[in-house]
Design a protein around this motif. Structure first.
Motif, mmCIF file in Angstrom:
data_model
loop_
_atom_site.group_PDB
_atom_site.id
_atom_site.type_symbol
_atom_site.label_atom_id
_atom_site.label_comp_id
_atom_site.label_asym_id
_atom_site.label_seq_id
_atom_site.Cartn_x
_atom_site.Cartn_y
_atom_site.Cartn_z
ATOM 1 N N MET A 1 0.832 -1.179 0.000
ATOM 2 C CA MET A 1 0.000 0.000 0.000
ATOM 3 C C MET A 1 0.882 1.248 0.000
ATOM 4 S SD MET A 1 -3.467 -1.078 2.118
ATOM 5 C CE MET A 1 -2.862 -0.573 3.668
ATOM 6 N N GLU A 2 2.054 1.117 0.576
ATOM 7 C CA GLU A 2 2.985 2.251 0.553
ATOM 8 C C GLU A 2 3.368 2.604 -0.876
ATOM 9 O OE1 GLU A 2 3.525 -0.376 2.656
ATOM 10 O OE2 GLU A 2 3.067 0.605 4.557
ATOM 11 N N GLU A 3 3.576 1.577 -1.694
ATOM 12 C CA GLU A 3 3.965 1.774 -3.094
ATOM 13 C C GLU A 3 2.962 2.648 -3.845
ATOM 14 O OE1 GLU A 3 4.420 -1.005 -7.068
ATOM 15 O OE2 GLU A 3 4.937 -1.885 -5.129
ATOM 16 N N TRP A 4 1.687 2.518 -3.509
ATOM 17 C CA TRP A 4 0.633 3.278 -4.183
ATOM 18 C C TRP A 4 0.280 4.564 -3.437
ATOM 19 C CZ3 TRP A 4 -2.038 -1.987 -4.143
ATOM 20 C CH2 TRP A 4 -1.572 -2.766 -5.197
ATOM 21 N N GLY A 5 0.897 4.793 -2.309
ATOM 22 C CA GLY A 5 0.630 5.996 -1.544
ATOM 23 C C GLY A 5 -0.719 6.010 -0.851
ATOM 24 N N ILE A 6 -1.203 4.833 -0.479
ATOM 25 C CA ILE A 6 -2.529 4.773 0.157
ATOM 26 C C ILE A 6 -2.473 4.183 1.571
ATOM 27 C CG2 ILE A 6 -3.790 4.683 -2.029
ATOM 28 C CD1 ILE A 6 -4.083 1.626 -1.568
ATOM 29 N N ALA A 7 -1.279 3.983 2.091
ATOM 30 C CA ALA A 7 -1.132 3.332 3.399
ATOM 31 C C ALA A 7 -1.903 4.050 4.499
ATOM 32 C CB ALA A 7 0.349 3.222 3.765
ATOM 33 N N MET A 13 -11.051 -3.044 4.987
ATOM 34 C CA MET A 13 -11.220 -3.749 3.714
ATOM 35 C C MET A 13 -12.482 -4.589 3.779
ATOM 36 S SD MET A 13 -7.411 -4.878 2.485
ATOM 37 C CE MET A 13 -7.962 -5.537 0.936
ATOM 38 N N VAL A 14 -13.228 -4.600 2.691
ATOM 39 C CA VAL A 14 -14.418 -5.425 2.558
ATOM 40 C C VAL A 14 -14.103 -6.480 1.504
ATOM 41 C CG1 VAL A 14 -16.872 -5.477 1.980
ATOM 42 C CG2 VAL A 14 -15.904 -3.476 3.145
ATOM 43 N N THR A 15 -14.200 -7.751 1.901
ATOM 44 C CA THR A 15 -13.884 -8.844 0.993
ATOM 45 C C THR A 15 -14.901 -9.959 1.180
ATOM 46 O OG1 THR A 15 -12.529 -10.147 2.520
ATOM 47 C CG2 THR A 15 -11.414 -8.353 1.329
ATOM 48 N N ASP A 16 -14.718 -11.023 0.391
ATOM 49 C CA ASP A 16 -15.481 -12.230 0.674
ATOM 50 C C ASP A 16 -14.848 -12.886 1.905
ATOM 51 O OD1 ASP A 16 -13.194 -13.617 -0.163
ATOM 52 O OD2 ASP A 16 -14.023 -14.104 -2.115
ATOM 53 N N GLY A 17 -15.367 -13.986 2.329
ATOM 54 C CA GLY A 17 -14.861 -14.621 3.542
ATOM 55 C C GLY A 17 -13.805 -15.682 3.292
ATOM 56 N N ALA A 18 -13.231 -15.704 2.097
ATOM 57 C CA ALA A 18 -12.222 -16.714 1.769
ATOM 58 C C ALA A 18 -11.023 -16.596 2.702
ATOM 59 C CB ALA A 18 -11.778 -16.555 0.318
ATOM 60 N N CYS A 24 -4.927 -12.042 4.315
ATOM 61 C CA CYS A 24 -4.353 -10.825 3.722
ATOM 62 C C CYS A 24 -4.666 -9.606 4.578
ATOM 63 C CB CYS A 24 -4.901 -10.630 2.315
ATOM 64 S SG CYS A 24 -4.403 -9.092 1.531
ATOM 65 N N VAL A 25 -5.914 -9.467 4.967
ATOM 66 C CA VAL A 25 -6.317 -8.313 5.780
ATOM 67 C C VAL A 25 -5.642 -8.358 7.138
ATOM 68 C CG1 VAL A 25 -8.272 -7.126 6.841
ATOM 69 C CG2 VAL A 25 -8.493 -8.052 4.541
ATOM 70 N N ARG A 26 -5.527 -9.549 7.705
ATOM 71 C CA ARG A 26 -4.838 -9.694 8.997
ATOM 72 C C ARG A 26 -3.372 -9.272 8.854
ATOM 73 N NH1 ARG A 26 -4.868 -15.104 9.847
ATOM 74 N NH2 ARG A 26 -7.096 -15.034 10.219
ATOM 75 N N GLU A 27 -2.735 -9.676 7.768
ATOM 76 C CA GLU A 27 -1.333 -9.310 7.518
ATOM 77 C C GLU A 27 -1.172 -7.802 7.376
ATOM 78 O OE1 GLU A 27 2.735 -10.006 6.823
ATOM 79 O OE2 GLU A 27 1.211 -11.474 7.394
ATOM 80 N N LEU A 28 -2.157 -7.154 6.754
ATOM 81 C CA LEU A 28 -2.114 -5.699 6.573
ATOM 82 C C LEU A 28 -2.513 -4.938 7.832
ATOM 83 C CD1 LEU A 28 -3.685 -5.483 3.001
ATOM 84 C CD2 LEU A 28 -1.284 -5.099 3.617
ATOM 85 N N LYS A 29 -3.000 -5.681 8.835
ATOM 86 C CA LYS A 29 -3.422 -5.083 10.107
ATOM 87 C C LYS A 29 -4.510 -4.014 9.910
ATOM 88 C CE LYS A 29 0.893 -5.989 12.565
ATOM 89 N NZ LYS A 29 1.507 -6.918 11.694
#
Length: 104
Positions: A1-7, A13-18, A24-29
């Motif tokens: 997210m830093e790369e895109w300047g959106i950190a 995040m809204v995702t499916d429950g996969a 991924c969301v847990r890793e991104l905190k």
């Protein structure tokens, strides 16, 4: 997210429950919410799958859509018939699984 300047701009995040999305969301905190539309779609699909009559209708509809999607001649004829009947030009839609794969 830093790369895109959106950190510092993304808070949830809204995702499916996969499991991969949850990880991924847990890793991104980040805060995580499962998409209610996706969840409702899964519920409806499961309910439809439990009704043999509806399963048959869906299978026939997939076959019909597949025919038009695989034949440009048939698709053009469908457009002509819609025009002749004074209908709006509408395209057939494939049934799409929650994982993004289309069924023809």
């Amino acid at each position: 997210m830093e790369e895109w300047g959106i950190a510092n701009k993304v808070t949830c995040m809204v995702t499916d429950g996969a499991p991969n999305m949850v990880a991924c969301v847990r890793e991104l905190k980040l805060r995580h919410h499962i998409c209610i539309a996706h969840t409702l779609n899964l519920i409806v699909k499961k309910a439809l799958d439990q009704q043999p009559v509806l399963s048959g209708i869906r299978a026939k509809a997939r076959k019909l859509v597949g025919f038009f999607k695989s034949s440009t001649t048939a698709e053009e004829k469908l457009t002509q018939v819609q025009h002749h009947l004074g209908m709006a030009n509408m395209k057939l839609m494939e049934e799409v699984e929650p994982d993004g794969t289309a069924h023809i």
